[in-house]
Write a protein that holds these residues in place. Structure first.
Motif, mmCIF file in Angstrom:
data_model
loop_
_atom_site.group_PDB
_atom_site.id
_atom_site.type_symbol
_atom_site.label_atom_id
_atom_site.label_comp_id
_atom_site.label_asym_id
_atom_site.label_seq_id
_atom_site.Cartn_x
_atom_site.Cartn_y
_atom_site.Cartn_z
ATOM 1 N N ALA A 108 0.737 -1.297 0.085
ATOM 2 C CA ALA A 108 -0.176 -0.024 0.189
ATOM 3 C C ALA A 108 0.833 1.264 -0.027
ATOM 4 C CB ALA A 108 -1.128 -0.056 1.295
ATOM 5 N N ASN A 109 1.993 1.234 0.811
ATOM 6 C CA ASN A 109 2.714 2.538 0.900
ATOM 7 C C ASN A 109 3.530 2.653 -0.602
ATOM 8 O OD1 ASN A 109 2.307 3.361 3.575
ATOM 9 N ND2 ASN A 109 3.712 1.958 4.245
ATOM 10 N N GLU A 110 4.049 1.483 -1.072
ATOM 11 C CA GLU A 110 4.690 1.427 -2.554
ATOM 12 C C GLU A 110 3.862 2.311 -3.498
ATOM 13 O OE1 GLU A 110 5.640 -2.411 -3.415
ATOM 14 O OE2 GLU A 110 7.232 -2.514 -1.791
ATOM 15 N N ASP A 111 2.459 1.976 -3.411
ATOM 16 C CA ASP A 111 1.453 2.165 -4.416
ATOM 17 C C ASP A 111 1.422 3.729 -4.199
ATOM 18 O OD1 ASP A 111 1.154 -0.288 -5.235
ATOM 19 O OD2 ASP A 111 -0.841 -0.732 -4.242
ATOM 20 N N ARG A 136 5.987 17.760 22.400
ATOM 21 C CA ARG A 136 6.227 16.679 21.693
ATOM 22 C C ARG A 136 5.069 16.181 21.048
ATOM 23 N NH1 ARG A 136 7.955 12.359 25.042
ATOM 24 N NH2 ARG A 136 9.598 11.691 23.996
ATOM 25 N N ALA A 137 5.490 15.689 19.929
ATOM 26 C CA ALA A 137 4.415 14.967 19.145
ATOM 27 C C ALA A 137 4.841 13.793 18.589
ATOM 28 C CB ALA A 137 4.089 15.965 17.758
ATOM 29 N N ILE A 138 3.803 12.959 18.199
ATOM 30 C CA ILE A 138 4.001 11.291 17.667
ATOM 31 C C ILE A 138 3.019 11.228 16.709
ATOM 32 C CG2 ILE A 138 2.403 10.494 19.542
ATOM 33 C CD1 ILE A 138 4.234 8.063 19.373
ATOM 34 N N ILE A 139 3.390 10.675 15.552
ATOM 35 C CA ILE A 139 2.515 10.430 14.486
ATOM 36 C C ILE A 139 2.393 8.925 14.065
ATOM 37 C CG2 ILE A 139 2.181 10.731 11.764
ATOM 38 C CD1 ILE A 139 2.706 13.479 13.694
ATOM 39 N N LEU A 140 1.455 8.467 14.253
ATOM 40 C CA LEU A 140 0.852 7.032 14.525
ATOM 41 C C LEU A 140 0.539 6.488 12.833
ATOM 42 C CD1 LEU A 140 -1.641 6.498 17.486
ATOM 43 C CD2 LEU A 140 0.957 6.442 17.394
ATOM 44 N N GLY A 141 1.358 5.482 12.392
ATOM 45 C CA GLY A 141 0.999 5.001 11.106
ATOM 46 C C GLY A 141 1.586 5.917 10.262
ATOM 47 N N ALA A 142 2.620 6.615 10.195
ATOM 48 C CA ALA A 142 3.188 7.619 9.436
ATOM 49 C C ALA A 142 3.306 7.308 8.144
ATOM 50 C CB ALA A 142 4.735 7.975 9.904
ATOM 51 N N GLY A 143 3.601 5.994 7.645
ATOM 52 C CA GLY A 143 3.967 5.489 6.258
ATOM 53 C C GLY A 143 4.828 6.489 5.725
ATOM 54 N N ASN A 144 4.687 6.643 4.333
ATOM 55 C CA ASN A 144 5.180 7.490 3.474
ATOM 56 C C ASN A 144 5.423 9.111 4.025
ATOM 57 O OD1 ASN A 144 5.746 5.394 1.554
ATOM 58 N ND2 ASN A 144 3.556 5.799 0.854
ATOM 59 N N CYS A 145 4.760 9.386 4.938
ATOM 60 C CA CYS A 145 4.809 10.516 5.520
ATOM 61 C C CYS A 145 4.021 11.834 4.264
ATOM 62 C CB CYS A 145 6.099 11.293 5.838
ATOM 63 S SG CYS A 145 6.717 10.397 7.027
ATOM 64 N N ASN A 146 3.493 11.174 3.463
ATOM 65 C CA ASN A 146 2.827 12.206 2.333
ATOM 66 C C ASN A 146 1.904 13.173 2.923
ATOM 67 O OD1 ASN A 146 4.263 11.197 0.124
ATOM 68 N ND2 ASN A 146 2.824 9.551 -0.289
ATOM 69 N N ASP A 147 1.101 12.706 3.953
ATOM 70 C CA ASP A 147 -0.014 13.546 4.469
ATOM 71 C C ASP A 147 0.575 14.497 5.741
ATOM 72 O OD1 ASP A 147 0.463 11.454 6.478
ATOM 73 O OD2 ASP A 147 -1.671 11.023 6.289
ATOM 74 N N ILE A 148 1.795 14.688 5.997
ATOM 75 C CA ILE A 148 2.118 15.485 6.970
ATOM 76 C C ILE A 148 3.377 16.304 6.387
ATOM 77 C CG2 ILE A 148 1.431 14.337 9.097
ATOM 78 C CD1 ILE A 148 4.280 13.058 9.122
ATOM 79 N N MET A 190 8.865 5.125 6.007
ATOM 80 C CA MET A 190 9.241 6.303 6.814
ATOM 81 C C MET A 190 10.518 6.835 6.379
ATOM 82 S SD MET A 190 7.601 5.357 10.503
ATOM 83 C CE MET A 190 8.528 3.916 10.792
ATOM 84 N N GLU A 191 11.603 6.308 6.233
ATOM 85 C CA GLU A 191 13.082 6.631 5.868
ATOM 86 C C GLU A 191 12.925 7.293 4.835
ATOM 87 O OE1 GLU A 191 15.685 3.541 8.222
ATOM 88 O OE2 GLU A 191 15.260 3.087 6.292
ATOM 89 N N LEU A 192 12.266 6.755 3.690
ATOM 90 C CA LEU A 192 12.009 7.535 2.226
ATOM 91 C C LEU A 192 11.481 8.797 2.404
ATOM 92 C CD1 LEU A 192 11.519 4.250 -0.096
ATOM 93 C CD2 LEU A 192 13.713 5.746 0.346
ATOM 94 N N GLY A 193 10.438 8.963 3.373
ATOM 95 C CA GLY A 193 9.694 10.149 3.347
ATOM 96 C C GLY A 193 10.395 11.055 3.944
ATOM 97 N N LEU A 194 11.457 10.799 4.908
ATOM 98 C CA LEU A 194 12.386 11.793 5.687
ATOM 99 C C LEU A 194 13.265 12.171 4.564
ATOM 100 C CD1 LEU A 194 12.944 13.078 8.256
ATOM 101 C CD2 LEU A 194 14.231 11.098 8.723
ATOM 102 N N GLN A 195 13.759 11.306 3.871
ATOM 103 C CA GLN A 195 14.790 11.691 2.869
ATOM 104 C C GLN A 195 13.998 12.621 1.685
ATOM 105 O OE1 GLN A 195 16.405 8.100 0.930
ATOM 106 N NE2 GLN A 195 16.934 7.345 3.019
#
Length: 263
Positions: free
Chosen positions: A10-13, A40-52, A74-79
């Protein structure tokens, strides 16, 4: 692991949909900053981080944790986003269901014994990483509920037995309740949580769904309302709604800013 693989697929898609997520991301970030703008903030189910917006989060909060079972996403989203203060963002692999192995068995084997064992495994107080209990000013659960239970819907469809359907719905509801309790456990007493649900619109006109959201949701499901009412959380302000479109899909986003009850 099959369930984890489903989440990774799902994340790849949607990995390359960062630009397509822009209107949705802007609306979600506006709600986040309306809820809290420090601590302090926490993002549950961050995945690709496309929505944040990781750059905005790194500037606004002292520390932000990203949790998901898909570390690569998550690592790719951060990059991709390259926030100005990357040292303030921490990535952590975490199973938000608390019963990952059991869900995988349910997907592959919808027998009565497997379902009953999965139900028994649901823990209202799943183990949290050390130091995480009631320590966050902001908890974000954006569309996580739909991600958690999508494989159960698929298992329900494949099983085709009424008694199994009832048990799968019961398992789904237990996981919902557990997730809301998890959010409450992570929140400080004066903290706020962002909780969103993505309602598929199918052929329903988006403008009508956004204009009359409560009517549309009542026609589809009041399950989320009921679960929030029964949870340790309550709306801090009235919920907001918006239309979200990505290639091939339309959603009505229902966004709650939640607080712990009796505070």
């Amino acid at each position: 692991m099959f369930y984890k693989k489903l989440q990774e697929i799902a994340n790849e898609d949607t990995r390359n949909f960062f630009n397509e997520y822009t209107p949705h991301r802007e609306k979600l970030m506006a709600e986040i900053l309306k809820a809290k703008s420090s601590g302090r903030a926490i993002i549950l189910g961050a995945g690709n981080c496309n929505d944040i917006d990781l750059n905005e989060l790194s500037k606004t909060f002292d520390q932000t944790f990203l949790l998901d079972i898909d570390v690569t996403a998550m690592e790719l989203g951060l990059q991709r986003q390259k926030p100005i203060y990357p040292e303030k963002i921490k990535i952590l692999e975490f199973d938000l269901t608390g019963i990952l192995a059991n869900i995988q068995l349910v997907i592959r084997d919808t027998s009565l014994d497997t379902l009953l064992n999965a139900l028994k495994a649901v823990n209202d107080n799943p183990k949290l990483p050390e130091g995480f209990e009631q320590s966050f000013d902001l908890v974000v659960s954006a569309g996580v509920i739909t991600q958690i239970i999508y494989p159960l819907k698929a298992a329900d469809f494949m099983a085709g037995f009424y008694s199994i359907h009832d048990l799968l719905e019961f398992l789904r509801d237990r996981l919902f309740r557990q997730h809301l309790k998890l959010i409450s456990r992570l929140l400080k007493d004066d903290g706020r949580a962002i909780f969103t649900v993505d309602h598929p619109l199918h052929d329903y006109p988006p403008e009508e769904a956004v204009k009359w959201p409560r009517l549309y949701i009542r026609r589809t499901s009041r399950l989320y309302d009921q679960l929030i009412e029964e949870s340790p959380l309550a709306d801090a302000v009235p919920p907001t709604y918006w239309h979200w479109e990505i290639p091939g899909n339309h959603f009505l986003v229902e966004c709650h800013i939640l607080k712990r009850k009796n505070f």
